[in-house]
Each structure stands twice: as structure tokens, then as C-alpha cells.
Design an enzyme around this catalytic site. Structure first.
Site, PDB file in Angstrom:
ATOM      1  N   ARG A 106      27.659  69.811  19.046  1.00  0.00           N
ATOM      2  CA  ARG A 106      28.984  70.049  18.906  1.00  0.00           C
ATOM      3  C   ARG A 106      29.735  70.854  19.875  1.00  0.00           C
ATOM      4  NH1 ARG A 106      29.126  65.860  16.881  1.00  0.00           N
ATOM      5  NH2 ARG A 106      30.041  65.271  14.805  1.00  0.00           N
ATOM      6  N   HIS A 131      30.298  61.969  24.837  1.00  0.00           N
ATOM      7  CA  HIS A 131      29.843  61.862  23.249  1.00  0.00           C
ATOM      8  C   HIS A 131      29.147  60.722  22.876  1.00  0.00           C
ATOM      9  CE1 HIS A 131      30.949  63.675  19.186  1.00  0.00           C
ATOM     10  NE2 HIS A 131      29.778  63.132  19.132  1.00  0.00           N
ATOM     11  N   GLU A 180      37.865  66.763  23.156  1.00  0.00           N
ATOM     12  CA  GLU A 180      37.338  65.405  23.522  1.00  0.00           C
ATOM     13  C   GLU A 180      38.383  64.498  23.736  1.00  0.00           C
ATOM     14  OE1 GLU A 180      33.843  64.302  21.402  1.00  0.00           O
ATOM     15  OE2 GLU A 180      32.698  66.057  22.030  1.00  0.00           O
TER      16      GLU A 180
END
Ligand code: NAD
Ligand code: MLT
Length: 544
Positions: free
Chosen positions: A233, A280, A262
């Protein structure tokens, strides 16, 4: 019909599970604003999300129809768990479906970082043949520190061992023996492990404790030339401190799949040549997406249609079978809560205790206590109270609900007793279940009964002298109120003392009749208690 909202892209396999389940309607909406998500949630029973949808407190508050949230993936940091619990919404995730894919991605990133695959590839694509600029390092013989030895951390560690790396680990929740068995040297101090490694990879959740666990101070303690990987994370490694350490040359490079924002709004770190970045993608494989979407869909169907609770992050698990077995106990506890609330009306609730005896003590008592609490509080509150939010609703009001279990079950195989303390005294009631399904009230304060716990109850405290019951019956009859059941109890075996009667009535007596009954003896007390009908299920269970 249960409606399930999907706001992020979900693999077809999961959609198929939902579409093929009778009684489920799938609602697909993408690119919604937070306000639109809030609106859509008002007309659905469940939502399945990935990391693209954030469910904030503002979105979740006051959602009355929503029953569960399934996260197709591990991280639930995009869901305000406290708000979901307060709203009585079950939150579930699919913890293992993407473990291998994320561990493989971490390894791909570590290898690519070591061998400069990213810049070498870009140079080739730009038409160059540069064999000098991209000399890398070998993994074999190097030391890897893994922070967080959960599912993914351990999978990464196993792969690192196969690549002949020395593996060090840090995790407060793993045993020395387990680490030994897996060839991991366990450290109990982050400050120490960071000084020993050539590579460091993080696999913890993002919590208050792990946010910035790798910061300027710890980066400075690391060996010069260390390489850092984050596929967990954004924020576990402080982005600005990492950028500074790479710019200064202390850190040789970083491979990052996750970011604080993000997509990242601040490009300082991502744009550094020594940073290898992916958007991601840890769980983005056909296999992982198929697995998490099927799992999420199955979790939602199981909860909506069978009340089964699996992979819940805000509640203990309960299988469908256990739920069936628990139904009568849940109902008994809920009704004892409703009864208590009405018997102490206006007295100021302070604390309550639920005591489980015999067979009841062997059940999931936490859930049963929550059912009692839901009954105790629901009438007094505007918000809906259920087994998921009962504890937090009580705590928010400073009401302490204790529970205890004992083998002593008096004359019954199983018994649940509730003791409620108020500003004016104490109320006690006990119930049991006969023949695995028939709920009975067996004690009310000092009186023993065998009374039905359903419908309209007239609870009458009086002196045990001849004529009382006839008097009540006459007045109820004159008011056209039928008595369906009746149970009597008295404090001592001898007549003349305190006694109580519980009458199950078919309709509500008028105020005039009640005052006549009340006036019969000077110490007469009359309460009217409304409970659900005999065969009514629990209001907050999704499937009956
Ligand atoms: P997990 O729950 O199995 O493991 C997490 C581990 O972290 C646990 O063993 C826990 O004890 C440990 N931990 C917690 N606090 C710690 C601390 N302060 N210091 C050290 N260890 C601590 O979770 P997992 O499935 O292995 O997932 C790990 C992380 O990867 C999560 O953040 C998850 O969200 C993320 N993830 C990312 C992707 C991706 O696409 N990049 C995919 C899946 C999971
Ligand atoms: C997860 O938490 O499972 C991951 O971040 C993967 C994802 O949501 O895509």
C-alpha cells in the site's frame, strides 16, 4: 429480489455467479461520483468493489437497504469500516485469491529492478543497443528483509529462498518456530532489520502503525545501495523520504506498484530514473481476478440468501448451518432485549449483562449478545440496530453490555438470563428453548413461569389472593380482548404473597380497562409488552 451493485470492473466469472443465481439482480454502474455511489446504494442490498471505489462515512451513513459490502481483493482501506459497522453493514473481503499473483508481481519487480529491465527495454524501443548502461545485481546471496509475514509476505519469502537469498522477516504476529521452519530469520525490531538488508519489501496493511514505517530515519540506517519494493500500500514507505534517499544516491532504486494517491499527483518519486513503477497491478492477472470476483460474488450470495458470514472483517464468521442452528437462540435473545427495553422504559439504562447457561454457553455468544443488544436498543433509537452494529451503537452511548457463561443451568438444559441495571433498579429475565424451537420465558425478576414470548403480553404483578385472575378476565372480556395464553408465578409456595401473571392477548385492551385492572389492589403493577408474533424471524437477517 436482492439487488447487487458493481461499481468497479469485475471479472466475468464473478458476474456469471451472480447472474445465474435466482433472486439476484445485478446492477452495473461505473465511473460514478461519490454522490452518485451514495444515491445508487439506497436501492441495493449489496455492493461489490475493487480498489476503484471508496466508501466513505458520508456515503455509508444512513444507508437503510444496504446489507453488505464485498471487496474483491484484500485491502479494505477504501472502506470506512467504522461507518459500515455503525450502519449495520457487513464488510467482507477475499483475502487469498490474489496472494500468488501479488507475490509473483513483487518478485517480477525485484528482478526487473535488479537487472534494469525497465530502462533497458525503453532504450531498445528507442532504437539503441546499449550494453554498458544497464549492469545490474544478482539476487542469489543477497539479503532480503520482508516486513509483514502474512499471506503475500510469506509467499515472497518462499520465492526468495528458491532464488538463494537470505531472508529476514519482521512481523509481530508470527512465531519464531514458523520462521525457522520456512528458513526466515525473525527480527522483533524494525530498526535492527533495516540495517541488515540489500533489498527490503513491505507486505503489511496500511495502518496507523505502518504508515511511514519506512521513513527518512530508517532509510538512513540502511546499507548504501539498498533496493526497496512496495507492492502493498502507498504510504507504508514515506514517498518524499524515499525520493530524497534515491536522489542522494543512498538508495539504489525502488520498485513501486502502489502510491499514496492513485494515480500519483505528485510525480517527484515516479519520475526518478531509478524508480520502476507499475499502476497497482499486483493482483491484475486473469487467475487472481477470476478468483476474487467469484469469491466476492459467492460471499454476497451466501450472506443475502443464507445469512452465512464468511471472510467478514467487521464480524466473526458464522456458517449457514450454524446460522440455522443459532436462529432460535438469536430470536430468544432479541426478544429478551425487547422485553427488557419495555419493562425498564423511562428508568435510564446503565448496563446490562447476558448470562449463558448449558447449551447456550457453547454457542457464538458474542452474536447472541448482539441480538439481545439490538432488541434492547432498537425501540429507543432512530437508526436501525442489528447484530453487526449493536456493540458499536451501545458503546457510542456509553452503555456497557457484558456477557458471561456458566455450566450451572438450574432446571433447564439451556438458559439465557439478562440482567439490566437502570437508574432506578434492576430487571432480570430468563428464557429457554424447548424442543430446539419453542421459546419460553422462565423467569421474570423473582417469579418463575413458563410463558410464551410472543405477541402482546400483559404482565400483571399483584398479591396472590382469590379472585384476581377472574377479575382481570372479566374486564378483558368486557373489552372484547381475548386471552390466548396465560402463565402464573408466585414468590413463595404459600398463597397471599407477591405474584405475577403473564397473559398473551389477541388485541390491545383500552386505557380504561387497563386502569380498572391496575386499580384492583393498591400494589398492582401492569405492563404491556409488544413482541413479534410467534413465527416471526429476525428483522435484520437477510434470508428467513
Ligand atoms: P495479510 O493480512 O495476510 O498479512 C499482513 C501481515 O502484516 C500480517 O501478518 C500482519 O501481522 C503484518 N503486520 C501488521 N502490522 C504490522 C507491523 N506494524 N509491522 C510488521 N508487520 C505487520 O495480508 P496480505 O494478503 O499478505 O496483504 C499484504 C498487503 O498487500 C496488504 O496491504 C494488501 O492490501 C496488499 N495487497 C496489494 C495488492 C496489489 O495489487 N499490489 C494485492 C493484494 C494485496
Ligand atoms: C488488494 O487489496 O487486493 C489489491 O490492492 C488488489 C486490487 O484491489 O486490485
Amino acid at each position: 429480489m436482492h439487488r447487487v451493485l458493481i461499481t468497479d470492473s469485475l471479472s466475468k466469472a464473478g458476474l456469471k455467479v451472480l447472474e445465474q443465481t435466482p433472486g439476484i439482480e445485478v446492477v452495473i454502474r461505473s465511473g460514478l461520483t461519490p454522490q452518485q455511489v451514495r444515491e445508487e446504494l439506497k436501492s441495493v442490498d449489496a455492493i461489490i468493489i475493487r480498489s476503484g471505489t471508496t466508501l466513505t462515512a458520508e456515503i455509508l451513513e444512513g444507508q437503510e437497504r444496504l446489507k453488505c459490502i464485498a471487496r474483491a481483493g484484500v485491502g479494505v482501506d477504501n472502506i470506512n469500516l467504522e461507518a459500515a459497522t455503525r450502519a449495520g453493514v457487513l464488510v467482507m473481503n477475499t483475502p487469498s485469491g490474489n496472494t500468488i499473483s501479488t507475490a509473483e508481481h513483487t518478485f517480477a519487480m525485484m528482478l526487473a529492478l535488479s537487472r534494469n529491465i525497465g530502462p533497458a527495454h525503453a532504450s531498445m524501443k528507442a532504437g539503441k543497443w546499449d550494453r554498458k548502461s544497464f549492469q545490474g545485481t544478482q539476487l542469489a546471496g543477497k539479503t532480503l528483509a520482508v516486513l509483514g509475514l502474512g499471506r503475500i509476505g510469506l509467499s515472497v519469502a518462499a520465492r526468495a529462498r528458491a532464488f538463494e537469498m537470505n531472508v529476514l522477516g519482521y512481523d509481530p504476529l508470527i512465531s519464531e518456530e514458523k520462521c525457522k521452519e520456512l528458513g526466515i530469520q525473525l527480527f522483533r525490531d524494525v530498526d535492527e532489520i533495516v540495517t541488515r538488508c540489500d533489498y527490503l519489501t513491505v507486505h503489511t496493511p496500511l495502518t496507523e502503525e505502518t504508515r511511514g514505517i519506512i521513513n527518512a530515519e530508517r532509510l538512513a540506517k540502511m546499507k548504501k545501495g539498498v533496493r526497496i519494493i512496495n507492492c502493498a500500500r502507498g504510504g507504508i514507505i514515506d514517498e518524499q523520504d524515499l525520493a530524497a534517499a534515491i536522489e542522494s544516491g543512498h538508495v539504489a532504486g525502488a520498485a513501486l506498484d502502489v502510491f499514496v494517491d492513485e494515480p500519483p499527483t505528485d510525480r517527484r518519486l515516479v519520475d526518478l530514473p531509478k524508480v520502476l513503477a507499475t499502476p497497482h497491478l499486483g493482483a491484475s492477472t486473469d487467475e487472481a481476478q477470476e478468483m476474487v470476483s467469484i469469491e466476492a460474488a459467492e460471499l454476497v450470495v451466501a450472506y443475502l440468501q443464507r445469512n452465512e458470514i464468511r471472510c467478514a472483517v467487521n464480524m466473526a464468521p458464522v456458517s449457514a448451518q450454524e446460522m440455522v442452528e443459532l436462529q432460535h437462540y438469536l430470536n430468544l435473545c432479541y426478544r429478551l432485549g425487547l422485553l427488557s427495553a419495555q419493562m425498564i422504559r423511562g428508568q435510564g439504562l446503565k448496563t446490562a449483562e447476558v448470562v449463558y447457561r448449558g447449551d447456550a454457553a457453547a454457542r457464538k455468544t458474542r452474536l447472541l449478545t448482539n441480538a439481545f443488544t439490538a432488541g434492547l436498543l432498537e425501540g429507543a433509537l432512530d437508526e436501525s440496530v442489528n447484530v453487526i452494529n449493536a456493540t458499536s451503537v451501545a458503546q457510542a452511548r456509553g452503555i456497557h453490555i457484558r456477557e458471561s457463561a456458566t455450566g450451572d443451568c438450574e432446571n433447564f438444559a439451556s438458559m439465557v438470563s439478562v440482567i439490566v441495571e437502570t437508574g432506578q433498579g434492576r430487571f432480570e429475565a430468563s428464557g429457554t428453548i424447548f424442543g430446539n424451537q419453542f421459546m419460553r420465558l422462565v423467569r421474570l425478576n423473582e417469579f418463575q413461569f413458563e410463558a410464551y414470548l410472543d405477541g402482546l403480553l400483559l404482565i400483571y404483578r399483584h398479591r396472590d389472593v382469590p379472585g384476581v385472575i377472574g377479575f382481570i378476565g372479566t374486564h378483558l372480556g368486557e373489552d372484547n380482548v381475548n386471552i390466548a395464553q396465560m402463565a402464573l408465578g408466585r414468590r413463595s409456595q404459600a398463597p397471599g404473597g407477591a405474584a405475577a401473571a403473564i397473559l398473551n392477548l389477541d388485541s390491545t385492551p383500552s386505557a380504561e380497562t387497563l386502569s380498572k385492572i391496575r386499580a384492583y389492589q393498591p400494589d398492582t403493577k401492569v405492563d404491556i409488552v409488544r413482541l413479534p408474533p410467534a413465527n416471526a424471524g429476525l428483522p435484520w437477517l437477510t434470508a428467513r
